[in-house]
Design an enzyme around this catalytic site. Structure first.
Site, PDB file in Angstrom:
ATOM      1  N   ASN A   1     -17.175   1.023 -10.629  1.00 65.45           N
ATOM      2  CA  ASN A   1     -16.354   2.512 -10.372  1.00 65.45           C
ATOM      3  C   ASN A   1     -15.458   2.433  -9.249  1.00 65.45           C
ATOM      4  O   ASN A   1     -15.059   3.758  -8.569  1.00 65.45           O
ATOM      5  CB  ASN A   1     -17.574   3.416 -10.495  1.00 65.45           C
ATOM      6  N   ARG A   2     -14.934   1.327  -8.818  1.00 70.13           N
ATOM      7  CA  ARG A   2     -14.168   1.159  -7.612  1.00 70.13           C
ATOM      8  C   ARG A   2     -14.366   1.670  -6.149  1.00 70.13           C
ATOM      9  O   ARG A   2     -13.872   2.033  -5.346  1.00 70.13           O
ATOM     10  CB  ARG A   2     -12.750   1.980  -7.832  1.00 70.13           C
ATOM     11  N   VAL A   3     -15.837   1.947  -6.272  1.00 69.95           N
ATOM     12  CA  VAL A   3     -16.504   2.337  -5.048  1.00 69.95           C
ATOM     13  C   VAL A   3     -17.016   1.056  -4.149  1.00 69.95           C
ATOM     14  O   VAL A   3     -18.186   0.968  -4.169  1.00 69.95           O
ATOM     15  CB  VAL A   3     -17.722   3.154  -5.286  1.00 69.95           C
TER      16      VAL A   3
END
Length: 214
Positions: free
Chosen positions: A191-193
């Site tokens: 999730n691009r975290v």
């Protein structure tokens, strides 16, 4: 060409600030060992960014050849565009990207030439033809009319210095060491975290860590 629908989810690892070692060199060496074990192609290849007095950044791939107690070493032509940048502004940044491990390492620091004798020792460890190739690139990035000129010069050097001869180390070629002032470790996450941990050195030459927002 539109790449807005092209993306991957990064889910191969985690990076926990509470479990990283006190020294960034320990983590860097561990990650490098894992990249080698996973057969990442040339994991020691790095993007080197420099900026001279003209304030125009330049970036290119070079090969790291050593991790020292204070930084990392690479070799190049001192008369190259990067060499001129470094002479005008002795600061640089490098980036390692290991797609197979979904990892990046970003290093910033001051840069200076290493001892000439160490450069010569490394030069003579290189393959014979690579030693000859160093003489072709003077001045590196300089204009040449055609490839035949380079090939003719290489053939002449092969004649002058056959396989069993010693090729002199050029004075215009040698090593630089980037003394690490900060180093960021990036682990891709879903999730691009992403996980980002940066080490910085304080005035007492000790390291502190911070987690950065992705």
């Amino acid at each position: 060409m539109d790449f807005t629908d092209q993306r991957l989810s990064y889910e191969k690892g985690v990076l926990d600030q509470n479990s990283v070692p006190a020294s960034p060199f320990e983590l860097f060496k561990t990650w490098m060992d894992e990249a080698l074990a996973q057969k990442v192609k040339e994991p020691y290849a790095m993007s080197l960014a420099t900026c001279g007095a003209d304030n125009k950044p330049s970036v290119r791939i070079v090969l790291m050849r050593e991790i020292t107690e204070t930084g990392i070493v690479f070799y190049t032509n001192y008369d190259s565009a990067k060499g001129r940048d470094i002479a005008e502004n002795p600061n640089a940044e490098v980036l390692f990207f290991w797609n197979e491990l979904e990892r990046q390492v970003r290093i910033s620091g001051s840069i200076a030439k290493i001892d000439a004798s160490k450069s010569a020792d490394y030069f003579h460890k290189r393959p014979h033809d690579s030693q000859l190739g160093a003489w072709i690139s003077e001045p590196q990035s300089g204009e040449v009319a055609n490839r035949a000129i380079m090939e003719d010069k290489f053939d002449q050097l092969k004649s002058d210095y056959p396989k069993d001869s010693v090729v002199p180390a050029p004075e215009f070629w040698g090593g630089y060491e980037i003394t690490i002032e900060s180093i960021e470790f990036w682990q891709g996450r879903a999730n691009r975290v992403h996980d980002r941990i940066v080490y910085t050195q304080d005035d007492a030459n000790s390291w502190t860590t911070k987690r950065l927002l992705p």
